[in-house]
Design an enzyme around this catalytic site. Structure first.
Site, PDB file in Angstrom:
ATOM      1  N   TRP A 480       0.864  -1.197   0.000  1.00  0.00           N
ATOM      2  CA  TRP A 480       0.000   0.000   0.000  1.00  0.00           C
ATOM      3  C   TRP A 480       0.888   1.229   0.000  1.00  0.00           C
ATOM      4  O   TRP A 480       1.481   1.571   1.004  1.00  0.00           O
ATOM      5  CB  TRP A 480      -0.883  -0.033   1.245  1.00  0.00           C
ATOM      6  CG  TRP A 480      -1.879   1.076   1.356  1.00  0.00           C
ATOM      7  CD1 TRP A 480      -1.619   2.421   1.400  1.00  0.00           C
ATOM      8  CD2 TRP A 480      -3.308   0.949   1.467  1.00  0.00           C
ATOM      9  NE1 TRP A 480      -2.784   3.135   1.522  1.00  0.00           N
ATOM     10  CE2 TRP A 480      -3.836   2.256   1.566  1.00  0.00           C
ATOM     11  CE3 TRP A 480      -4.176  -0.133   1.487  1.00  0.00           C
ATOM     12  CZ2 TRP A 480      -5.203   2.501   1.702  1.00  0.00           C
ATOM     13  CZ3 TRP A 480      -5.538   0.117   1.630  1.00  0.00           C
ATOM     14  CH2 TRP A 480      -6.041   1.421   1.729  1.00  0.00           C
ATOM     15  N   ASP A 481       0.948   1.887  -1.146  1.00  0.00           N
ATOM     16  CA  ASP A 481       1.895   3.001  -1.304  1.00  0.00           C
ATOM     17  C   ASP A 481       1.193   4.350  -1.207  1.00  0.00           C
ATOM     18  O   ASP A 481      -0.034   4.449  -1.315  1.00  0.00           O
ATOM     19  CB  ASP A 481       2.600   2.859  -2.662  1.00  0.00           C
ATOM     20  CG  ASP A 481       4.038   3.360  -2.629  1.00  0.00           C
ATOM     21  OD1 ASP A 481       4.360   4.184  -1.754  1.00  0.00           O
ATOM     22  OD2 ASP A 481       4.826   2.934  -3.484  1.00  0.00           O
ATOM     23  N   ASP A 551      13.108   4.128   0.247  1.00  0.00           N
ATOM     24  CA  ASP A 551      13.410   3.884  -1.164  1.00  0.00           C
ATOM     25  C   ASP A 551      14.916   3.781  -1.374  1.00  0.00           C
ATOM     26  O   ASP A 551      15.375   3.395  -2.449  1.00  0.00           O
ATOM     27  CB  ASP A 551      12.850   5.018  -2.035  1.00  0.00           C
ATOM     28  CG  ASP A 551      11.394   4.760  -2.410  1.00  0.00           C
ATOM     29  OD1 ASP A 551      10.917   3.636  -2.179  1.00  0.00           O
ATOM     30  OD2 ASP A 551      10.742   5.686  -2.923  1.00  0.00           O
TER      31      ASP A 551
END
Ligand code: GLA
Length: 732
Positions: A480-481, A551
């Site tokens: 779920w981004d 990231d």
């Protein structure tokens, strides 16, 4: 039985206690709820800490009182408000119908109950049964407006944790506006604290920052609509000499994922005030007659044994009593994610060989990342259209998922449910779903926009679309981004005087949407993500038992990120992947082993094209996967000890010990290599001093006490970014 909370009627003192901690408050003059003590357990209290009466110039006194020696401006308090005689940072600010901000809270009543009430619509720590915690509710009331603030304190029996929040009730006849409502306040007298916070940036999250506090106000917060990469919702107050193993450490974690403010003020008398709550930036909540407002919760802990113990207290509570997922106690699957392998450039045929290789290497799950839906070939389109991209999956997504399953792997899928692209069917059909201020052009970020998730209709639309996928394709995991922060804040359905509610309503909307999946799809493992670790907070833990930490997948950058993350969050919550070298984010070249060793701090995964690896690297993956399977029960769920902080030195070291102290995994990483370097040692921690431990690689046996007191020499390796892992097992 009220054995965890007592009230001394004579001295008017509340005492919350368990075997580790005590928290004391008293009712002072003017029915002021005053803070007395938070720290190591004390058995009793004999009123010796009654706040001394001193006449302080320019600190006024109680209304109607001639006593110049008592001021709400200096008294340590539990909650403070606008419009009372206290010039320090207030916990609450209201706007009354007459336009004033007067609010003078007086103690009225208390109640003690077994267990812990649920916080409606908000993530919170919970209890398994009513015996494991008790809750004290202290009612503070403003006699004129009839506004009531219920301060809620839950103390756990077996965790050194107190959970605090506030329930505001409007018992008056008129609407009022809440302009600020902290979840907690605590005031300390005569402490020379330093703060430890976790600031950062995208791809550079949660760097431990330590600062001395001088007179003035320091605010650590987020106005981004998310808990943010830039400032994690956590603070520790520590003494100057507190380190990982000794000294006082007070830790506070906000169980909330939206705008937050952590305010620390050192006042004119060297007293320190801490307020934590929803950021009052653009916050203005209309409380109609009879309405209530529940603040999110803060979990707080105290350790007399430094930062490691503080972190372990958080880890246990978050793991045991915030995370709900059925996966919380299961070893987490080793996954391969196609993002850094292919970015948007993939189709079913290109992915199949990666799946085949994953199977050969022992990897357990394939995660299909961004780009499988709408007509998304880059990041400029299709958010909001959760329909399979036929060009990439001509036989349907179910066909590909079946292929993955046939190879014996689980199948995971990426979503970004909170977003919308201009170039989408959703926007064409529902332009008003895109959050914007009427008449103004909203600001893009990654060329995407936010959905107005405060509206149920919008949430229903997204839920229905996603469910169609989940019900037709066999999906084991969701990533779920959330890839931008909020701007142009406006909730379409709210009248103008309520627009100050939009930020909070947005996050309540996110929670509602996430909750539907956690409740209705309990078998799906949900991983949280927000451009990496942009929403890595205790609130999210309630819905997503694991979160992509950053990231930035470079092993050396990850050392500082993971070190900081571990201050609060358990390692099973932190996902960490091995990616290519040179690293795609910072170009660093690191050895494969070190990438694996660092990724094994959290839930291990791979984020590279397995089909393009050298034979040697493939072999390494195979070995890493095998090794990791042998240690992950311990590394994911054992007690973590940080041994060497990469922020302050050339090495990092940490270790995890199984609860029965029979097994330990130690990881050591050297950053740069030096010629003729000094010899260094690492002292282990958390072992049983009486047990003997075998180093499984060498067969050598050592006493637990030797390993902890004498330590071991670190290897001398003339290579940058070298690492070493040790696996110890107790022997009879
Ligand atoms: C975010 C995530 C990445 C990846 C991309 C896809 O940046 O953190 O892991 O999923 O989005 O767009």
């Amino acid at each position: 039985m009220r054995d965890l909370i007592t009230f001394d009627e004579e001295n008017k003192v509340f005492h919350l206690h368990n075997k580790d901690i005590s928290y004391l408050m008293s009712i002072e003059d003017g029915k002021t709820l005053s803070h007395l003590y938070f720290g190591k357990r004390v058995n009793g209290y004999h009123n010796q800490l009654r706040y001394p009466r001193v006449d302080r110039g320019f600190s006024g006194n109680l209304p109607g009182s001639l006593d110049r020696t008592f001021s709400r401006d200096s008294l340590p308090k539990e909650y403070s408000t606008s419009g009372e005689m206290d010039y320090r940072t207030p916990s609450a600010i209201v706007r009354n119908p007459d336009g004033s901000n007067a609010l003078f809270l007086k103690y009225q009543d208390y109640s003690i109950a077994n267990g812990k009430p649920d916080l409606k619509n908000l993530p919170h720590s919970w209890v398994k049964d009513d015996n494991e915690a008790q809750t004290l509710t202290i009612k503070l009331v403003d006699e004129v407006s009839k506004l009531e603030f219920d301060l809620l304190y839950t103390i756990y029996r077996d965790y050194p944790i107190i959970a605090r929040s506030v329930l505001v009730k409007n018992n008056g006849d008129d609407s009022i506006y809440l302009e600020k409502a902290s979840s907690m306040q605590v005031d300390f007298v005569d402490r020379d604290f330093e703060t430890i916070t976790l600031p950062g940036a995208h791809a550079n999250e949660r760097h431990m920052q330590r600062q001395r506090i001088n007179q003035g106000v320091h605010v650590y917060g987020s106005r981004r609509g998310a808990s943010s990469h830039q400032m994690n919702p956590f603070i520790a107050l520590v003494d100057k000499d507190t380190d990982e193993f000794q000294g006082d450490a007070y830790g506070f974690a906000f169980v909330y994922s939206g705008n937050h403010a952590i305010e620390v003020e050192k006042d004119q008398f060297n007293q320190t005030r801490l307020n934590i709550g929803i950021n009052d930036y653009n916050f203005n909540w209309k409380l109609e007659k009879g309405a209530e407002f529940q603040t999110p919760e803060v979990i707080m802990t105290y350790s007399s044994k430094g930062l490691n113990k503080m972190s372990q207290n958080f880890h246990k509570l978050i793991h045991d009593r915030i995370i709900r997922s059925k996966y919380k106690d299961q070893v987490r699957p080793i996954l391969v994610n196609n993002w850094e392998a292919t970015y948007f450039d993939f189709n079913e045929e290109k992915l199949k060989p990666i799946v085949d290789d994953a199977k050969k290497l022992g990897i357990e799950m394939f995660v299909l990342d961004d780009g499988w839906f709408g007509h998304r070939d880059d990041d400029n389109s299709s958010l909001g259209d959760w329909k399979v991209f036929k060009k990439k999956f001509p036989n349907g997504l179910g066909h590909f998922a079946d292929y993955v399953h046939k190879q014996g792997l689980k199948f995971g899928l990426w979503f970004e449910p909170e977003m919308i692209s201009y170039d989408s069917d959703l926007y064409k059909n529902h332009p008003d779903y895109l959050m914007h201020v009427p008449g103004r052009k909203p600001s893009p970020s990654r060329n995407q926009y936010i959905l107005d998730l405060g509206r149920k209709e919008v949430r229903d639309n997204i839920y229905d679309q996603m469910v169609k996928i989940l019900d037709s394709v066999d999906i084991d995991y969701i990533k779920w981004d959330m890839n931008r922060h909020i701007s142009d804040v406006f909730e379409h359905d709210l009248p103008s005087e309520r627009q100050g509610e939009s930020y909070h309503r947005y996050i309540l909307g996110v929670y509602d949407l996430m909750n539907r999946f956690t409740i209705n799809y309990p078998n799906i493992l949900i991983e949280g993500c927000s451009g990496g670790g942009g929403r890595f907070d205790a609130g999210m833990a309630y819905y997503t038992p694991q979160i992509w930490a950053s990231d930035n997948s470079d092993a050396i950058a990850r050392l500082t990120i993971q070190y900081g993350t571990s201050l609060v969050y358990p390692q099973s919550m932190m996902t960490s992947h091995v990616s290519v070298s040179p690293n795609e984010q910072n170009g660093r070249i690191t050895p494969f082993d070190t990438r694996g060793a660092v990724a094994m701090w959290g839930d291990l995964g791979y984020e590279l094209d397995l089909t393009k690896m050298s034979e040697e690297d493939s072999q390494k993956v195979k070995e890493q996967v095998k090794d990791y399977k042998a240690i992950r029960q311990v590394t994911q769920y054992g007690d973590l000890y940080r041994l060497k902080n990469p922020k302050y030195g050339n090495q990092a070291a940490w270790m995890v010990v199984s609860p029965n102290q029979d097994e330990a995994v130690v990881t050591w990483v050297q950053i740069l290599s030096y010629a003729q370097n000094y010899l260094t040692k690492t002292k282990l921690a958390g072992l049983d001093p009486k047990k003997h431990y075998k180093d499984l690689a060498t067969g050598e046996i050592y006493g637990g006490d030797e390993l902890m007191e004498m330590g071991i020499y670190d290897p001398v390796i003339h290579k940058d970014f070298a690492s070493k892992m040790y696996h110890f097992k107790a022997v009879d």
